[in-house]
Design a protein around this motif. Structure first.
Motif, short mmCIF file in Angstrom:
data_model
loop_
_atom_site.label_atom_id
_atom_site.label_comp_id
_atom_site.label_asym_id
_atom_site.label_seq_id
_atom_site.Cartn_x
_atom_site.Cartn_y
_atom_site.Cartn_z
N ARG A 152 11.74 27.63 -7.97
CA ARG A 152 13.03 26.98 -8.19
C ARG A 152 13.02 26.10 -9.43
NH1 ARG A 152 15.16 25.17 -2.12
NH2 ARG A 152 15.24 27.29 -1.25
N ARG A 167 7.31 38.63 3.22
CA ARG A 167 7.41 37.94 1.93
C ARG A 167 8.83 38.07 1.39
NH1 ARG A 167 2.47 35.51 -0.19
NH2 ARG A 167 0.72 36.84 0.41
N ARG A 168 9.24 37.07 0.66
CA ARG A 168 10.55 37.09 0.03
C ARG A 168 10.38 37.07 -1.49
NH1 ARG A 168 14.36 32.86 3.50
NH2 ARG A 168 14.24 33.99 5.50
N TYR A 169 11.10 37.94 -2.14
CA TYR A 169 11.12 37.97 -3.59
C TYR A 169 12.46 38.54 -4.01
CZ TYR A 169 9.36 42.72 -2.57
OH TYR A 169 9.17 43.98 -2.07
N GLU A 170 12.60 38.92 -5.27
CA GLU A 170 13.88 39.42 -5.76
C GLU A 170 13.68 40.73 -6.51
OE1 GLU A 170 16.58 35.66 -6.93
OE2 GLU A 170 14.54 35.54 -7.74
N ARG A 171 14.75 41.53 -6.54
CA ARG A 171 14.76 42.76 -7.33
C ARG A 171 15.82 42.62 -8.41
NH1 ARG A 171 12.64 47.53 -6.22
NH2 ARG A 171 12.41 47.01 -4.00
N VAL A 224 20.65 40.60 -9.56
CA VAL A 224 19.46 40.10 -8.87
C VAL A 224 19.76 40.06 -7.38
CG1 VAL A 224 17.81 38.24 -8.62
CG2 VAL A 224 18.79 38.73 -10.87
N ARG A 225 18.94 40.76 -6.60
CA ARG A 225 19.14 40.81 -5.16
C ARG A 225 17.89 40.33 -4.44
NH1 ARG A 225 21.27 45.98 -6.73
NH2 ARG A 225 23.54 46.10 -6.49
N PRO A 226 18.07 39.57 -3.35
CA PRO A 226 16.90 39.13 -2.57
C PRO A 226 16.30 40.30 -1.80
CG PRO A 226 18.93 38.44 -1.50
CD PRO A 226 19.33 39.03 -2.82
N VAL A 227 15.00 40.28 -1.64
CA VAL A 227 14.27 41.31 -0.90
C VAL A 227 13.31 40.61 0.06
CG1 VAL A 227 12.68 43.26 -1.06
CG2 VAL A 227 14.40 42.91 -2.84
N GLU A 228 13.17 41.16 1.23
CA GLU A 228 12.17 40.66 2.17
C GLU A 228 11.38 41.85 2.69
OE1 GLU A 228 11.70 37.89 6.19
OE2 GLU A 228 13.62 38.01 5.14
#
Length: 361
Positions: free
Chosen positions: A129, A89-93, A81-85
């Protein structure tokens, strides 16, 4: 908007409806241009493979008991799981090894295993969270692209306004899983056994993803949301998995072989029609019409367009609606791609999530 299912609402001709139907025809034309049928000689190989597959699946008992065709995948635990911006917007891949392989001896197995990009599964992840209900959104054909999927599913609304954890997996042969494929290798496409393996792997991958979600949170409320080809995959998953609260099927396909035959662009005298006829037992084996949904009736929802030129309302949608026990259905006044702009569809999806208990009223 019309909630009747046994009678498709009359599509009164209006400029707006004609424009939507015309847009569908443009999409169909694009499919035929960018996915042209191969030379007739190629179908000698495809037809021979289909004949071998019918014999193989018959010997294995899969044609009589389609549920047994879909192997139960092992639980998923190892993911990256990697953070993406992007776009502020911020989400995860999320990435993991699919682990899917066709059954030993299945026709087309070696070719399918040669599609290296399919070995990895990718998904976008929007989560809170604190523990929240989860919604898995299964995309349609030619999707599997981050921004497009997030937009068409209104993912930020589902996540921020409705408070859901949202996961958007990528189907086989789509998005990053299409890298390095031979020319003409697509899902859905003319190569019947590729379609069979893609369907099986898509169902496998979604079920593995569900197992991972269950490992993140004890007994999480879980639902499926889907569009077009994704509605086909979601309806299969909903017929194999217990414990789902809902399945929302948007403009869903119910028989992929029949759909491809309708849109193949071949004349009645074309010998390639033989392929569609030969593949009908495989289409039935892979159809949700051959399985029993495991979701309670009150958790089944369908929406469709009365002017849909891609997924025929009566041949595809009404048959699935009837097979699913005539659950709540909404007919919007538009074509296949018109759902995104339909306020009634948006309200219907939100209300379905409330009715299923994923969102507080």
């Amino acid at each position: 908007m019309d909630r009747r299912g046994d009678e498709i609402p009359v599509a009164l001709p209006t400029p707006a409806l004609a424009a939507q139907a015309f847009r569908d025809e443009i999409v169909l034309t694009g499919f035929r241009l960018f996915r042209p049928l191969s030379d007739i000689s190629v179908f000698d190989r495809i037809n021979a493979e289909v004949r071998a597959a019918v014999e193989f699946y018959s010997d294995q008992g899969y044609l009589d008991k389609p549920e047994s065709f879909f192997a139960v995948p092992p639980p998923l635990s190892e993911v990256t799981v990697r953070p993406v911006e992007a776009g502020g917007r911020r989400y995860e891949r999320l990435v993991f090894d699919s682990g899917y392989q066709p059954h030993d001896g299945e026709p087309g197995r070696d070719r399918w295993l040669g599609y290296a990009a399919n070995r990895r599964e990718y998904a976008l992840l929007l989560r809170h969270r604190q523990p929240r209900p989860w919604l898995v959104c299964v995309h349609g054909a030619v999707m599997g692209r981050g921004l497009l999927d997030l937009t068409l599913f209104r993912a930020w609304h589902l996540h921020e306004d409705l408070g859901l954890n949202v996961v958007l997996p990528v189907l086989p042969m789509h998005g990053p899983r299409a890298r390095g494929l031979p020319r003409g290798a697509v899902f859905p496409g003319e190569d019947v056994l590729d379609d069979v393996h893609a369907t099986a792997q898509a169902v496998w991958d979604v079920r593995r993803l569900l197992s991972w979600i269950r490992g993140q949170q004890p007994d999480p409320p879980l639902g499926l949301n889907s569009i077009s080809l994704g509605g086909y995959i979601a309806s299969l998953v909903a017929s194999l998995e217990d414990g789902l609260r809902c399945a929302i099927l948007g403009v869903p396909v119910s028989d992929l072989t029949e759909l491809l035959g309708r849109h193949a662009g071949i004349s009645r005298t074309d010998p390639r029609r033989e392929t569609i006829a030969l593949a009908q037992p495989l289409g039935r084996m892979l159809s949700p019409l051959s399985l029993t949904p495991r979701i309670p009736l009150q958790g089944r929802f369908i929406y469709a367009g009365i002017a849909d030129q891609l997924v025929h309302p009566r041949e595809q949608v009404v048959r699935l609606w009837e097979h699913w026990g005539r659950p709540e259905i909404v007919w919007y006044r538009g074509g296949h791609t018109g759902f995104f702009q339909s306020r009634p569809v948006q309200r219907f999806v939100d209300a379905a999530l409330v009715q299923a208990g994923l969102v507080a009223s």
